[in-house]
Write a protein that holds these residues in place. Structure first.
Motif, mmCIF file in Angstrom:
data_model
loop_
_atom_site.group_PDB
_atom_site.id
_atom_site.type_symbol
_atom_site.label_atom_id
_atom_site.label_comp_id
_atom_site.label_asym_id
_atom_site.label_seq_id
_atom_site.Cartn_x
_atom_site.Cartn_y
_atom_site.Cartn_z
ATOM 1 N N LYS A 1 -11.933 49.696 1.731
ATOM 2 C CA LYS A 1 -12.149 48.337 1.219
ATOM 3 C C LYS A 1 -13.415 47.728 1.797
ATOM 4 N N LEU A 2 -13.662 47.954 3.091
ATOM 5 C CA LEU A 2 -14.864 47.417 3.743
ATOM 6 C C LEU A 2 -16.002 48.427 3.761
ATOM 7 N N GLY A 3 -15.794 49.586 3.149
ATOM 8 C CA GLY A 3 -16.856 50.589 3.077
ATOM 9 C C GLY A 3 -17.270 51.091 4.444
ATOM 10 N N GLN A 4 -16.308 51.254 5.353
ATOM 11 C CA GLN A 4 -16.633 51.597 6.733
ATOM 12 C C GLN A 4 -16.729 53.108 6.950
ATOM 13 N N ASN A 5 -17.924 53.564 7.271
ATOM 14 C CA ASN A 5 -18.177 54.934 7.717
ATOM 15 C C ASN A 5 -19.154 54.817 8.884
ATOM 16 N N PHE A 6 -18.698 55.116 10.087
ATOM 17 C CA PHE A 6 -19.490 54.873 11.280
ATOM 18 C C PHE A 6 -20.388 56.072 11.597
ATOM 19 N N VAL A 7 -21.673 55.808 11.836
ATOM 20 C CA VAL A 7 -22.607 56.860 12.232
ATOM 21 C C VAL A 7 -22.361 57.207 13.696
ATOM 22 N N HIS A 8 -22.204 58.503 13.988
ATOM 23 C CA HIS A 8 -21.936 58.899 15.374
ATOM 24 C C HIS A 8 -22.990 59.868 15.922
ATOM 25 N N VAL B 1 -32.641 50.809 4.048
ATOM 26 C CA VAL B 1 -31.185 50.782 3.937
ATOM 27 C C VAL B 1 -30.651 52.183 3.677
ATOM 28 N N MET B 2 -29.508 52.465 4.278
ATOM 29 C CA MET B 2 -28.807 53.712 4.012
ATOM 30 C C MET B 2 -27.677 53.408 3.041
ATOM 31 N N VAL B 3 -27.700 54.098 1.901
ATOM 32 C CA VAL B 3 -26.732 53.866 0.843
ATOM 33 C C VAL B 3 -26.275 55.215 0.283
ATOM 34 N N GLN B 4 -25.288 55.155 -0.588
ATOM 35 C CA GLN B 4 -24.846 56.362 -1.287
ATOM 36 C C GLN B 4 -26.031 56.974 -2.021
ATOM 37 N N ALA B 5 -26.159 58.301 -2.001
ATOM 38 C CA ALA B 5 -27.328 58.972 -2.571
ATOM 39 C C ALA B 5 -27.559 58.602 -4.032
ATOM 40 N N PRO C 1 -27.087 63.647 5.954
ATOM 41 C CA PRO C 1 -25.906 64.499 5.740
ATOM 42 C C PRO C 1 -24.595 63.771 6.011
ATOM 43 N N ARG C 2 -23.542 64.227 5.358
ATOM 44 C CA ARG C 2 -22.223 63.609 5.525
ATOM 45 C C ARG C 2 -21.689 63.775 6.943
ATOM 46 N N SER C 3 -22.105 64.837 7.602
ATOM 47 C CA SER C 3 -21.540 65.199 8.904
ATOM 48 C C SER C 3 -21.839 64.202 10.019
ATOM 49 N N VAL C 4 -22.785 63.277 9.800
ATOM 50 C CA VAL C 4 -23.133 62.327 10.867
ATOM 51 C C VAL C 4 -22.232 61.097 10.849
ATOM 52 N N PHE C 5 -21.272 61.049 9.917
ATOM 53 C CA PHE C 5 -20.385 59.886 9.785
ATOM 54 C C PHE C 5 -18.960 60.218 10.236
ATOM 55 N N TRP C 6 -18.282 59.161 10.701
ATOM 56 C CA TRP C 6 -16.840 59.232 10.907
ATOM 57 C C TRP C 6 -16.203 58.009 10.287
ATOM 58 N N PRO C 7 -15.229 58.188 9.403
ATOM 59 C CA PRO C 7 -14.805 59.465 8.825
ATOM 60 C C PRO C 7 -15.885 60.030 7.899
ATOM 61 N N VAL C 8 -15.809 61.326 7.633
ATOM 62 C CA VAL C 8 -16.793 61.969 6.760
ATOM 63 C C VAL C 8 -16.582 61.463 5.339
ATOM 64 N N PRO C 9 -17.620 60.869 4.716
ATOM 65 C CA PRO C 9 -17.465 60.360 3.344
ATOM 66 C C PRO C 9 -17.431 61.497 2.324
ATOM 67 N N ASN C 10 -17.028 61.151 1.122
ATOM 68 C CA ASN C 10 -16.960 62.137 0.037
ATOM 69 C C ASN C 10 -18.266 62.239 -0.736
ATOM 70 N N VAL C 11 -19.275 61.492 -0.312
ATOM 71 C CA VAL C 11 -20.561 61.467 -1.019
ATOM 72 C C VAL C 11 -21.705 61.604 -0.022
ATOM 73 N N ASP C 12 -22.856 62.009 -0.527
ATOM 74 C CA ASP C 12 -24.052 62.079 0.305
ATOM 75 C C ASP C 12 -24.679 60.694 0.442
ATOM 76 N N SER C 13 -25.509 60.534 1.450
ATOM 77 C CA SER C 13 -26.207 59.272 1.687
ATOM 78 C C SER C 13 -27.710 59.491 1.678
ATOM 79 N N ALA C 14 -28.460 58.407 1.529
ATOM 80 C CA ALA C 14 -29.918 58.501 1.533
ATOM 81 C C ALA C 14 -30.509 57.198 2.049
ATOM 82 N N LEU C 15 -31.736 57.284 2.536
ATOM 83 C CA LEU C 15 -32.474 56.108 2.998
ATOM 84 C C LEU C 15 -33.431 55.647 1.915
ATOM 85 N N VAL C 16 -33.433 54.352 1.662
ATOM 86 C CA VAL C 16 -34.354 53.746 0.697
ATOM 87 C C VAL C 16 -35.212 52.721 1.424
#
Length: 287
Positions: free
Chosen positions: A29-36, A154-158, A193-208
């Motif tokens: 709901k809050l779109g929380q995926n923490f970079v670790h 910004v880092m957003v969904q790819a 990459p997805r692996s840098v997040f916790w929990p691991v998201p189901n989508v890739d991310s990118a920087l814009v």
């Protein structure tokens, strides 16, 4: 942690320990995926190309991974966090891990879709790992409300990154592409990459990377209405798609022709400058 020292950045074990301490369960709901991953936050700060005297706005700081990487680089960081538990803990995390830099941080417990320039101290840059579910609305709101914000990373969904940075003629060029282009030049600069997040998201991310451009000479509200109408029926020509907006298909064709736009073209082929010309020719820039 002092300037130039990155040893206090949060790693996977730190993130999980903090989350457990706070009873935090990341929510969709809050779109929380923490970079670790410390290397990722270092990379983000480097890509933002910040000036020492910048006031940086961070949206959704979460447990503080990116915050700790930003603080040595700039004069001030204003972090907007909607979760009151996370907002309360962040200053203490910084005080514990970077006591020399704690005075540079201001935390605002609030919704980034409702914040104002006065609340934030007129930031000059935005650097954020944005919640996936509200990334485009947040970017558009902040660009509208914070004229001092000259650039953003910004880092957003790819897929969202592709739409934000798309140009005319692209399959993913649409309403977000044009509305963001009204404010800024957008460029996708990196994949995360997805692996840098916790929990691991189901989508890739990118920087814009967004670089603000001079404000076009047209009324924004009217132009955005035009863009919404042009893309509401993508398969139709502009003559047909803008019929309701203009009053009739013939009136739409007349406005388009006077603006130097072929009425048989489709909305996804036009630049933001084309939309400015159409808005002005329609006499809608001063409603």
């Amino acid at each position: 942690m002092t300037e130039g020292d990155t040893s206090a950045l949060l790693g996977p074990a730190d993130i999980r320990r903090l989350a457990e301490e706070l009873g935090v369960r990341p929510t969709k709901k809050l779109g929380q995926n923490f970079v670790h991953d410390p290397n990722t936050v270092r990379r983000i700060v480097a890509a933002a190309a910040l000036d020492r005297d910048d006031t940086v706005l961070e949206v959704g700081p979460g447990l503080g991974s990116l915050t700790l990487a930003l603080l040595p680089a700039v004069e001030r960081v204003v972090a907007v966090e909607i979760d009151p538990v996370l907002a309360e803990r962040l200053p203490r995390t910084v005080a514990e891990r970077a006591p020399d830099l704690a005075g540079r941080l201001t935390v605002v417990n609030g919704d980034a879709l409702r914040v104002t320039a006065d609340q934030l101290g007129h930031p000059t840059a935005l650097v954020a790992n944005l919640p996936y579910n509200v990334s485009v609305p947040v970017v558009l709101h902040l660009l509208a409300k914070l004229p001092t914000m000259a650039r953003a990373l910004v880092m957003v969904q790819a897929e969202v990154a592709d739409r934000m940075a798309a140009g005319p003629g692209s399959k993913v060029y649409g309403v977000p592409s044009v509305k963001i282009a009204w404010y800024a030049e957008a460029r996708r600069v990196a994949t995360v990459p997805r692996s840098v997040f916790w929990p691991v998201p189901n989508v890739d991310s990118a920087l814009v990377l967004l670089t603000r451009r001079p404000t076009p000479d047209a009324d924004r509200h009217s132009l955005f209405q035009l863009v919404d109408a042009a893309f509401a029926q993508r398969r139709k020509t502009l003559r047909a798609a803008l019929a309701s907006w203009a009053g009739s298909a013939d009136q739409a064709a007349e406005i388009l022709t006077r603006a130097g736009v072929d009425p048989t073209m489709r909305g996804e082929t036009l630049t933001v400058s084309d939309y400015v010309a159409i808005t002005r020719m329609a006499g809608k820039d001063h409603p």
